[in-house]
Design an enzyme around this catalytic site. Structure first.
Site, short mmCIF file in Angstrom:
data_model
loop_
_atom_site.label_atom_id
_atom_site.label_comp_id
_atom_site.label_asym_id
_atom_site.label_seq_id
_atom_site.Cartn_x
_atom_site.Cartn_y
_atom_site.Cartn_z
N GLY A 294 0.63 -1.25 0.00
CA GLY A 294 0.11 0.21 -0.04
C GLY A 294 0.80 1.25 0.03
O GLY A 294 1.77 1.06 -0.52
N SER A 295 0.28 2.48 0.59
CA SER A 295 0.90 3.63 0.59
C SER A 295 2.26 3.89 1.27
O SER A 295 2.92 4.96 0.99
CB SER A 295 -0.08 4.90 0.82
OG SER A 295 -1.01 4.60 -0.04
N THR A 296 2.60 2.82 2.09
CA THR A 296 3.72 3.04 2.85
C THR A 296 4.99 2.90 1.71
O THR A 296 6.13 3.26 1.80
CB THR A 296 4.09 1.78 3.82
OG1 THR A 296 3.62 0.67 3.15
CG2 THR A 296 3.14 1.79 4.90
N LYS A 298 5.20 4.38 -1.00
CA LYS A 298 5.37 6.01 -1.42
C LYS A 298 6.71 6.74 -0.88
O LYS A 298 7.22 7.51 -1.64
CB LYS A 298 4.05 6.68 -1.25
CG LYS A 298 2.95 6.14 -2.08
CD LYS A 298 1.64 7.13 -1.71
CE LYS A 298 0.46 6.54 -2.43
NZ LYS A 298 -0.67 7.38 -2.37
N GLY A 711 -6.07 3.54 0.32
CA GLY A 711 -4.74 3.91 -0.14
C GLY A 711 -4.15 4.90 0.89
O GLY A 711 -2.96 5.41 0.48
#
Length: 712
Positions: A294-296, A298, A711
């Site tokens: 997931g968004s980690t 990013k 997200g």
């Protein structure tokens, strides 16, 4: 007689050999399995004394004895009733076995698993009741069993060992899971033996020579795990599990400077001694299973862009949705977006579209190169078996795009920790490890001594610093998606994640809380001392609650307690000047006490006073004002007030005084069984109760609720 005397034979057999066979004895000297301890030597797993029960049935055992040593036939029923109260076997079953064995002329009976691994307390209780009812014939042989004093405690890391019977009927302890299995060869010792001559009854003859082959105990393993931090993790997970009943949870805490794993746990979990709670899943979720992050993810996309000088936080883009070929990806609020916003705001809001446009600037193939530099797609090399490498999707542009915001490609939690060390440690990425050293206790030789190991730096120190600043803004910024992860008194940098979960049919699960909520964070921002990765999968949430709330409850509790435990000062607290402890040995205690009090310390006498024989801490140690200094002298010891003492200080007092001090719990002393000023004998027990700082440093803030955002 003359023939025997001259030839040394009778009926064609050598008398010396016959005598040797009859009177020579060999006694087994049992080796102990190696211990497993934490980084400070606190016990995690060890052999402990247990007993095996023997039921003597043959009346020959009582021959020549004034008291019966076997179970009398008239007492079969009463004996079975007593035993059934203390071991996990029904009275009828015990009675049936006793009757059956006695009818077949058996000398003794063992009661299988129910009659083994009996504690000392249970033995005393059985003996007391047998004595009261004048029952005989029950004997106990000393044995060993594996002891796990902390209960549910890094269970999937430590694993468990259990007694198994080989073909010859010998019982040995065998590692079945986790470190107990992986390092079973190192932990297993070699039994010794003692040969001697005995009488016809098996007792050693006076002045008989002994030939002893000493037992070789198994190697001791010291972990990087910190028992106190691990306890913070277990306590927090137990609370969250009780309130939210998630399908899965995982927490890993590491030192970014070294790669040492300080704590690691998951739920569901189990008690290693009883296996209660153990499911069909025997995998260590931190490294043997993969997830979509997931968004980690990013934060690593951001790091690559900054390193390549493609990040402009003040540049603008149109949020909401982004088209790549025939596929449209959208932002977390049903593709509505927030209009035209800056890249910084996009990152703070966890915009997938921001990552897509950032990938255009960076180049998707360059991005994948950085992802691999951060260690994704290959094993970290941690000193544990069955590590999964994960899969980085790199065939199509759309796969590289979805990887930039953590969808499609898979990673392990251990890879996330390793990659984050580069951001926390000024660009230097550290290999994670859990074994600090392995020692041979028979020779004190250190057979393995693990040192921190650096990987190639994927980013520069300047990039790492800027990434931390941007990550911190997701906590403190007006549009930050991680506000609930703020710590009391400490700055924190991190990134939230909400990942979809593939269902049995290969499609993502939809609706409700069918997501894996996570957070990867570090603190303090300026010079991170800890990295913590948390995920909570499919929690049961009340209406209007977001899945990141249980994640935040875990992260904030664990980090705040751990940072305080590590004596890392919260923001706004003044640094306390330390004073050097002076040399006190061989000096008079009266003068020393006065001087130490003048220095700002709290001196405690161990003994009656007079000449000081030893001191703790030693001379030259730097301590803050109010710290306790122990001074050992001769004579009887008067108990001090232990309130507020650390476990380490209590153990030091126990060592210097020789008193039987029994410690319950961890943290700091809150109660003691005997009051201050009591003069006690060395064999008189004192019970000291310690309380975990988890209960001392509870977060005061309430965690705000947010609208569910996929997200984020």
């Amino acid at each position: 007689m003359l023939f025997i005397q001259v030839t040394g034979q009778a009926e064609g057999r050598a008398m010396a050999a016959l005598a040797e066979a009859k009177y020579a004895r060999e006694s087994v000297l049992k080796a102990e399995r190696g211990t497993i301890v934490d980084r400070n030597g606190a016990l995690i797993a060890a052999d402990t004394l247990s007993y095996k029960m023997i039921v003597i049935l043959d009346k020959k055992a009582s021959k020549g004895s004034k008291t019966p040593r076997h179970v009398k036939k008239a007492n079969y029923d009463a004996t079975a009733e007593v035993l059934s109260k203390h071991i996990p076997l029904e009275k009828a079953d015990i009675l049936a076995r006793i009757t059956d064995y006695a009818s077949r002329g058996k000398y003794q009976l063992e009661l299988g698993k129910a009659g083994r691994d009996i504690s000392h307390e249970t033995v005393l209780a059985i003996r007391e009741e047998l004595k009261e009812k004048e029952l005989s014939g029950i004997q106990f042989l000393e044995d060993q069993k594996r002891f796990y004093p902390n209960g549910v405690f890094a269970s999937y890391l430590v694993g468990f060992a259990m007694r198994e019977e080989d073909e010859d009927g010998n019982l040995t302890t065998v590692g079945k899971m986790g470190l107990e299995k992986t390092y079973d060869k190192e932990l297993t010792g070699t039994d010794g033996k003692m040969n001697f001559r005995s009488d016809g009854w098996g007792f050693k003859l006076p002045k008989a020579d002994e030939v002893v082959t000493p037992a070789q105990d198994g190697h001791d393993i010291q972990l990087t795990i910190d028992k106190t931090i691990q306890s913070f993790v277990e306590d927090a997970m137990t609370r969250v599990e009780s309130e939210y009943s998630p399908k899965k949870m995982l927490v890993v805490v590491a030192n970014p400077k070294t790669g040492e794993i300080l704590a690691m746990s998951q739920r569901p979990s189990f008690h290693p001694a009883t296996r209660e709670g153990l499911t069909e899943n025997w995998l260590n979720e931190a490294l043997e299973t993969t997830i979509e992050p997931g968004s980690t993810m990013k934060m690593f996309t951001l790091a690559a862009a900054i390193e390549e000088k493609k990040w402009d936080p003040n540049a603008w883009f149109q949020s909401g949705q982004y088209k790549i070929f025939d596929r449209i990806i959208g932002d977390v609020n049903n593709r509505k977006g927030w209009g035209t916003i800056t890249y910084l705001e996009g990152f703070q809001r966890s915009s997938n579209v921001a990552m897509a446009y950032l990938l255009e600037r960076l180049g998707d193939k360059t991005f994948i190169e950085y992802i691999r530099k951060f260690g994704f797609g290959e094993k970290t090399g941690i000193d544990l078996p069955n590590e999964a490498p994960g899969v980085i999707l790199d065939t199509y542009p759309s796969e590289r795009l979805t990887t930039s915001y953590g969808q499609g490609s898979t990673v392990t939690a251990m890879q996330m920790i390793q990659a984050a060390t580069a951001i926390a440690n000024n660009g230097v990425m550290m290999k994670p490890y859990v074994i600090d050293k392995i020692t041979n206790p028979n020779t004190d030789e250190v057979v393995k001594n693990q040192q921190p190991e650096e990987h190639d730096s994927p980013i520069s120190a300047a990039t790492a610093k800027e990434v931390r600043e941007v990550l911190a803004s997701t906590i403190t910024g007006e549009h930050g998606s991680g506000k609930k992860f703020a710590l009391n008194g400490y700055t924190v940098a991190g990134k939230t994640g909400t990942a979809e979960i593939p269902g049995p049919n290969g499609r993502y699960l939809k609706g409700g809380s069918n997501y894996l909520y996570s957070f990867l964070g570090m603190a303090p921002v300026e010079d991170p001392q800890l990295i913590t990765y948390v995920f909570v999968q499919q929690p049961e949430l009340k209406e209007g609650k977001h899945g990141s709330i249980p994640v935040a409850e875990l992260f904030t509790s664990i980090m705040e307690n751990s940072l305080r435990y590590m004596n890392i000062l919260p923001n706004g607290e003044d640094v306390v000047e330390a004073t050097v402890v002076r040399e006190t040995v061989d000096k008079d205690s009266t003068e020393v006490i006065a001087q130490l009090k003048k220095d700002g310390f709290d001196p405690v006498i161990v003994g009656e006073g007079g000449r000081i024989e030893r001191q703790y801490p030693s001379a030259g140690t730097k301590l803050t004002e109010g710290s306790v200094v122990l001074l050992q002298t001769a004579g009887a010891t008067t108990l001090p007030d232990f309130t507020g003492w650390s476990k380490k200080m209590v153990l030091s007092f126990k060592m210097l005084s020789g008193l039987d001090i029994r410690i319950n719990g961890d943290g700091y002393v809150t109660e003691q069984s005997l009051s201050k000023g009591t003069v006690i004998e060395p064999n008189e027990p004192v019970v000291v109760q310690l309380k975990s700082p988890v209960d001392i440093y509870k977060p005061e803030k309430e965690i705000p609720e947010e609208e569910s955002i996929v997200g984020g």
